[in-house]
Write a protein that holds these residues in place. Structure first.
Motif, PDB file in Angstrom:
ATOM      1  N   UNK A  72       0.852  -1.190   0.000  1.00  0.00           N
ATOM      2  CA  UNK A  72       0.000   0.000   0.000  1.00  0.00           C
ATOM      3  C   UNK A  72       0.882   1.231   0.000  1.00  0.00           C
ATOM      4  N   UNK A  73       0.483   2.294  -0.631  1.00  0.00           N
ATOM      5  CA  UNK A  73      -0.805   2.450  -1.307  1.00  0.00           C
ATOM      6  C   UNK A  73      -0.834   1.729  -2.666  1.00  0.00           C
ATOM      7  N   UNK A  74      -2.027   1.508  -3.148  1.00  0.00           N
ATOM      8  CA  UNK A  74      -2.229   0.946  -4.479  1.00  0.00           C
ATOM      9  C   UNK A  74      -1.935   2.036  -5.512  1.00  0.00           C
ATOM     10  N   UNK A  75      -2.481   3.227  -5.284  1.00  0.00           N
ATOM     11  CA  UNK A  75      -2.308   4.359  -6.193  1.00  0.00           C
ATOM     12  C   UNK A  75      -1.303   5.349  -5.626  1.00  0.00           C
ATOM     13  N   UNK A  76      -0.395   5.878  -6.463  1.00  0.00           N
ATOM     14  CA  UNK A  76       0.604   6.833  -5.978  1.00  0.00           C
ATOM     15  C   UNK A  76      -0.025   8.156  -5.536  1.00  0.00           C
ATOM     16  N   UNK A  77       0.675   8.861  -4.650  1.00  0.00           N
ATOM     17  CA  UNK A  77       0.142  10.060  -3.998  1.00  0.00           C
ATOM     18  C   UNK A  77      -0.360  11.135  -4.960  1.00  0.00           C
ATOM     19  N   UNK A  78       0.361  11.393  -6.037  1.00  0.00           N
ATOM     20  CA  UNK A  78      -0.088  12.459  -6.938  1.00  0.00           C
ATOM     21  C   UNK A  78      -1.370  12.079  -7.672  1.00  0.00           C
TER      22      UNK A  78
END
Length: 156
Positions: A72-78
């Motif tokens: 995690x995370x699955x999706x990157x912060x930006x």
């Protein structure tokens, strides 16, 4: 338009000062918002209804990894920030890399501090700074972790 909603702390502090001078009520929440689902949308809509402006502080990838299990995370912060900024009820998004948003809450001094119903008021980081701290109802059976488990089950 969306990217103009994503601000650094210093920019957000200036915006908060401007909003305060206009008498606007600022609501603050924070979280990982890794895979946006209906629970997040309902929660953010309810949070926004408590004031004029909603600020969402988003955990960076590093802080999500520290809080959650591996992978995690699955999706990157930006990408997570841009998805949040694309929601009509979200006015501003900022990232924080610390374990908690305490320093950011101290800097911004929002009028209302909100977390989901899985948090007791006295456990919400910043409740000692923001007198109007609320725990909104939690929607059972809807979570990013449960969505990930369902996906794993479908491919297992």
């Amino acid at each position: 338009m969306t990217m103009q909603k994503i601000l650094e702390w210093t920019e957000l502090k200036s915006e908060r000062d401007r909003l305060k001078s206009e008498g606007k009520r600022v609501v603050f929440t924070n979280g990982c918002f890794d895979i946006i689902h209906i629970g997040h949308v309902r929660y953010l809509r309810e949070a926004k209804a408590l004031g004029d402006v909603l600020i969402v502080a988003l955990n960076t990838d590093r802080s999500v990894s520290a809080l959650k299990h591996e992978g995690r995370p699955i999706n990157p912060e930006l990408q997570r920030a841009e998805v949040l900024a694309g929601l009509e009820m979200v006015d501003y998004v900022t990232l924080f890399d610390q374990d908690t948003p305490y320093e950011l809450i101290k800097l911004l001094r929002p009028d209302v501090l909100v977390k989901g119903g899985d948090w007791k008021r006295e456990d919400i980081v910043g409740y000692d700074i923001v007198p109007d701290t609320r725990s909104l109802p939690y929607i059972k059976g809807i979570s990013t972790t449960e969505i990930i488990e369902r996906i794993k089950g479908a491919h297992g």
